[in-house]
Design an enzyme around this catalytic site. Sequence first.
Site, PDB file in Angstrom:
ATOM      1  N   ASN A 133       0.825  -1.206   0.000  1.00 39.22           N
ATOM      2  CA  ASN A 133       0.000   0.000   0.000  1.00 39.22           C
ATOM      3  C   ASN A 133       0.855   1.249   0.000  1.00 39.22           C
ATOM      4  O   ASN A 133       1.972   1.275   0.519  1.00 39.22           O
ATOM      5  CB  ASN A 133      -0.957  -0.013   1.214  1.00 39.22           C
ATOM      6  CG  ASN A 133      -0.368   0.677   2.429  1.00 39.22           C
ATOM      7  OD1 ASN A 133      -0.439   1.903   2.560  1.00 39.22           O
ATOM      8  ND2 ASN A 133       0.252  -0.096   3.322  1.00 39.22           N
ATOM      9  N   PHE A 137      -1.670   8.229   4.373  1.00 37.87           N
ATOM     10  CA  PHE A 137      -2.417   8.856   5.478  1.00 37.87           C
ATOM     11  C   PHE A 137      -3.676   9.572   4.983  1.00 37.87           C
ATOM     12  O   PHE A 137      -3.945  10.729   5.344  1.00 37.87           O
ATOM     13  CB  PHE A 137      -1.553   9.873   6.246  1.00 37.87           C
ATOM     14  CG  PHE A 137      -0.421   9.293   7.048  1.00 37.87           C
ATOM     15  CD1 PHE A 137      -0.354   7.947   7.349  1.00 37.87           C
ATOM     16  CD2 PHE A 137       0.597  10.121   7.513  1.00 37.87           C
ATOM     17  CE1 PHE A 137       0.705   7.422   8.107  1.00 37.87           C
ATOM     18  CE2 PHE A 137       1.654   9.609   8.264  1.00 37.87           C
ATOM     19  CZ  PHE A 137       1.704   8.260   8.561  1.00 37.87           C
ATOM     20  N   SER A 201       5.736   5.395   8.424  1.00 44.44           N
ATOM     21  CA  SER A 201       5.049   5.091   7.173  1.00 44.44           C
ATOM     22  C   SER A 201       5.977   5.425   6.016  1.00 44.44           C
ATOM     23  O   SER A 201       6.594   6.496   6.002  1.00 44.44           O
ATOM     24  CB  SER A 201       3.775   5.913   7.036  1.00 44.44           C
ATOM     25  OG  SER A 201       3.332   5.860   5.703  1.00 44.44           O
ATOM     26  N   ASN A 203       4.952   6.119   3.136  1.00 47.76           N
ATOM     27  CA  ASN A 203       4.137   6.754   2.102  1.00 47.76           C
ATOM     28  C   ASN A 203       3.921   8.251   2.263  1.00 47.76           C
ATOM     29  O   ASN A 203       3.146   8.843   1.538  1.00 47.76           O
ATOM     30  CB  ASN A 203       2.787   6.030   2.026  1.00 47.76           C
ATOM     31  CG  ASN A 203       2.975   4.545   1.774  1.00 47.76           C
ATOM     32  OD1 ASN A 203       3.800   4.161   0.944  1.00 47.76           O
ATOM     33  ND2 ASN A 203       2.253   3.718   2.494  1.00 47.76           N
ATOM     34  N   THR A 204       4.587   8.841   3.255  1.00 51.50           N
ATOM     35  CA  THR A 204       4.595  10.300   3.383  1.00 51.50           C
ATOM     36  C   THR A 204       6.040  10.721   3.168  1.00 51.50           C
ATOM     37  O   THR A 204       6.914  10.293   3.942  1.00 51.50           O
ATOM     38  CB  THR A 204       4.103  10.736   4.785  1.00 51.50           C
ATOM     39  OG1 THR A 204       2.732  10.360   4.922  1.00 51.50           O
ATOM     40  CG2 THR A 204       4.232  12.239   4.991  1.00 51.50           C
ATOM     41  N   LYS A 239       5.988   4.016  16.774  1.00 46.22           N
ATOM     42  CA  LYS A 239       5.939   2.921  15.790  1.00 46.22           C
ATOM     43  C   LYS A 239       7.083   3.066  14.802  1.00 46.22           C
ATOM     44  O   LYS A 239       7.231   4.103  14.152  1.00 46.22           O
ATOM     45  CB  LYS A 239       4.593   2.939  15.062  1.00 46.22           C
ATOM     46  CG  LYS A 239       4.411   1.752  14.121  1.00 46.22           C
ATOM     47  CD  LYS A 239       2.968   1.619  13.700  1.00 46.22           C
ATOM     48  CE  LYS A 239       2.754   0.451  12.753  1.00 46.22           C
ATOM     49  NZ  LYS A 239       1.351   0.308  12.375  1.00 46.22           N
ATOM     50  N   ASN A 268       5.994  -1.299  11.379  1.00 47.23           N
ATOM     51  CA  ASN A 268       5.201  -0.845  10.232  1.00 47.23           C
ATOM     52  C   ASN A 268       5.539  -1.738   9.026  1.00 47.23           C
ATOM     53  O   ASN A 268       6.223  -2.749   9.163  1.00 47.23           O
ATOM     54  CB  ASN A 268       5.536   0.623   9.950  1.00 47.23           C
ATOM     55  CG  ASN A 268       4.323   1.387   9.445  1.00 47.23           C
ATOM     56  OD1 ASN A 268       3.631   0.902   8.552  1.00 47.23           O
ATOM     57  ND2 ASN A 268       4.060   2.544   9.998  1.00 47.23           N
TER      58      ASN A 268
HETATM   59  C1  FMN Z   1      -3.560  -0.759   3.643  1.00 54.10           C
HETATM   60  C2  FMN Z   1      -2.726  -0.507   4.855  1.00 54.10           C
HETATM   61  C3  FMN Z   1      -2.782   0.736   5.465  1.00 54.10           C
HETATM   62  C4  FMN Z   1      -2.010   0.988   6.598  1.00 54.10           C
HETATM   63  N1  FMN Z   1      -2.105   2.208   7.198  1.00 54.10           N
HETATM   64  C5  FMN Z   1      -1.382   2.449   8.308  1.00 54.10           C
HETATM   65  C6  FMN Z   1      -1.491   3.683   8.967  1.00 54.10           C
HETATM   66  O1  FMN Z   1      -2.277   4.558   8.595  1.00 54.10           O
HETATM   67  N2  FMN Z   1      -0.714   3.890  10.050  1.00 54.10           N
HETATM   68  C7  FMN Z   1       0.148   2.939  10.539  1.00 54.10           C
HETATM   69  O2  FMN Z   1       0.825   3.167  11.544  1.00 54.10           O
HETATM   70  N3  FMN Z   1       0.258   1.742   9.932  1.00 54.10           N
HETATM   71  C8  FMN Z   1      -0.481   1.477   8.844  1.00 54.10           C
HETATM   72  N4  FMN Z   1      -0.377   0.268   8.237  1.00 54.10           N
HETATM   73  C9  FMN Z   1       0.564  -0.736   8.784  1.00 54.10           C
HETATM   74  C10 FMN Z   1      -0.126  -1.710   9.727  1.00 54.10           C
HETATM   75  O3  FMN Z   1      -0.666  -1.034  10.841  1.00 54.10           O
HETATM   76  C11 FMN Z   1       0.869  -2.779  10.214  1.00 54.10           C
HETATM   77  O4  FMN Z   1       1.882  -2.174  10.979  1.00 54.10           O
HETATM   78  C12 FMN Z   1       1.511  -3.525   9.057  1.00 54.10           C
HETATM   79  O5  FMN Z   1       0.598  -3.753   8.014  1.00 54.10           O
HETATM   80  C13 FMN Z   1       2.077  -4.876   9.513  1.00 54.10           C
HETATM   81  O6  FMN Z   1       1.067  -5.712  10.002  1.00 54.10           O
HETATM   82  P1  FMN Z   1       0.412  -6.874   9.086  1.00 54.10           P
HETATM   83  O7  FMN Z   1       1.508  -7.686   8.506  1.00 54.10           O
HETATM   84  O8  FMN Z   1      -0.472  -7.630  10.054  1.00 54.10           O
HETATM   85  O9  FMN Z   1      -0.405  -6.200   8.045  1.00 54.10           O
HETATM   86  C14 FMN Z   1      -1.152  -0.017   7.115  1.00 54.10           C
HETATM   87  C15 FMN Z   1      -1.109  -1.263   6.489  1.00 54.10           C
HETATM   88  C16 FMN Z   1      -1.880  -1.518   5.386  1.00 54.10           C
HETATM   89  C17 FMN Z   1      -1.804  -2.880   4.745  1.00 54.10           C
END
Ligand code: FMN
Length: 370
Positions: A133, A137, A201, A203-204, A239, A268
């Site tokens: 992704n 934000f 993140s 993505n910023t 984080k 993350n």
């Molecule tokens: C589509 C998507 C959006 C996410 N948005 C955020 C976010 O806004 N803030 C954040 O701290 N992590 C975000 N994450 C990261 C997740 O909170 C998590 O740390 C990461 O996906 C690892 O966990 P997982 O393997 O269970 O997905 C996002 C992950 C995905 C897949």
Amino acid sequence: MADSIARTAAAVTPAPPVPATWRVGRKLLFSVDAERVHHLAMASLSVWSRVCSVDLPTSDVARAPSLRTEAFGLVFPNPLGLAAGFDKDAVAVPAWHALGFGFVEVGTVTARPQPGNERPRLFRLPADRALKNRMGFNNQGAVACVQRLERWRHAGRVKIPVGVNIGKSKVVDNADAADDYRASFGAVADVADYVVVNVSSPNTPGLRALQQKDELSRVLDVVCGDNAKRTAPRPVLVKLAPDLAFEDARACADAALHAGCRGLVLTNTTIDPTGLQGPVPEGGGGISGAPLFARSTELLRTLAREYQGKLAFMGAGGVEDGATLQAKLDAGAAVAQAYTGFVYGGPGFVRRCLRELLALRASGAAATAT
Ligand SMILES: Cc1cc2nc3c(=O)[nH]c(=O)nc-3n(C[C@H](O)[C@H](O)[C@H](O)COP(=O)(O)O)c2cc1C
């Protein structure tokens, strides 16, 4: 090299079994654009949350007394939470409890509302049980999130700890990041059970540069300084990214400790596609799910060992069944979160994980007894 994170994504282990009905449902859903399905799911859960207030029987696995966990000064009915990014604007808080989650982290919210990056920005990598992704934000802003959380709380609909994850507004330069985080923290602190400062993140643009020790200290000293002045300070966590070298991760942990943070969320998403088996869409973004499990758990294990008794830890990255959940706890996490595992595992995901966790513990206890 002893002091570097294994860079190769884990070879994908066999997929956790899911019920046949969900396999069919998932096939249908996965034929539609990932973000559309997400919005559809969130719209349904949001409506359900507003009109339905069914409470589940107390015998439910999600409230098994042996799963109750105390950490960060909070009580979690069970140790599996919904990771940040799924319910960014806190539109479906009651639904997460109903699905069995032991806590939910809403956000990331920013001080100013923002639309996020151009679409498409969310992709499934089914061969790897992963997602990529670059949402950026997208959120309605900290104030809108707070108003919703206040409404859920006043209506008595919040039954599990709710954390709020805060990030930097895109239009704000890193030089002014501390004030931007301070504004978000000030807005959310009253309604959050814990607050996560997200500096990881991918993505910023430039956000991950805030993981440099001095930059991070500037942000955390301001946020934690404000927190300390509150009559009811909140647990503040940071984080981090799984792509940090151990030395840099340690420097972040030191900054967090020094500022007065309670713990870390590890981790993350990763920007490293090494080891992925299937095709990966071009362009930036973070990878989550099964391929993230090994590196996020390794970083967790190392920091949890070094900061034992000083910081507490939330695990995230590749939790997809009872075994991966237990592995995060064994690595030193007090509780763990999932995002991608839930997408692949469907509505029964949490209860399956928790049943497996209980079974693993029972078989471990039986083995010890014999
Ligand atoms: C589509 C998507 C959006 C996410 N948005 C955020 C976010 O806004 N803030 C954040 O701290 N992590 C975000 N994450 C990261 C997740 O909170 C998590 O740390 C990461 O996906 C690892 O966990 P997982 O393997 O269970 O997905 C996002 C992950 C995905 C897949």
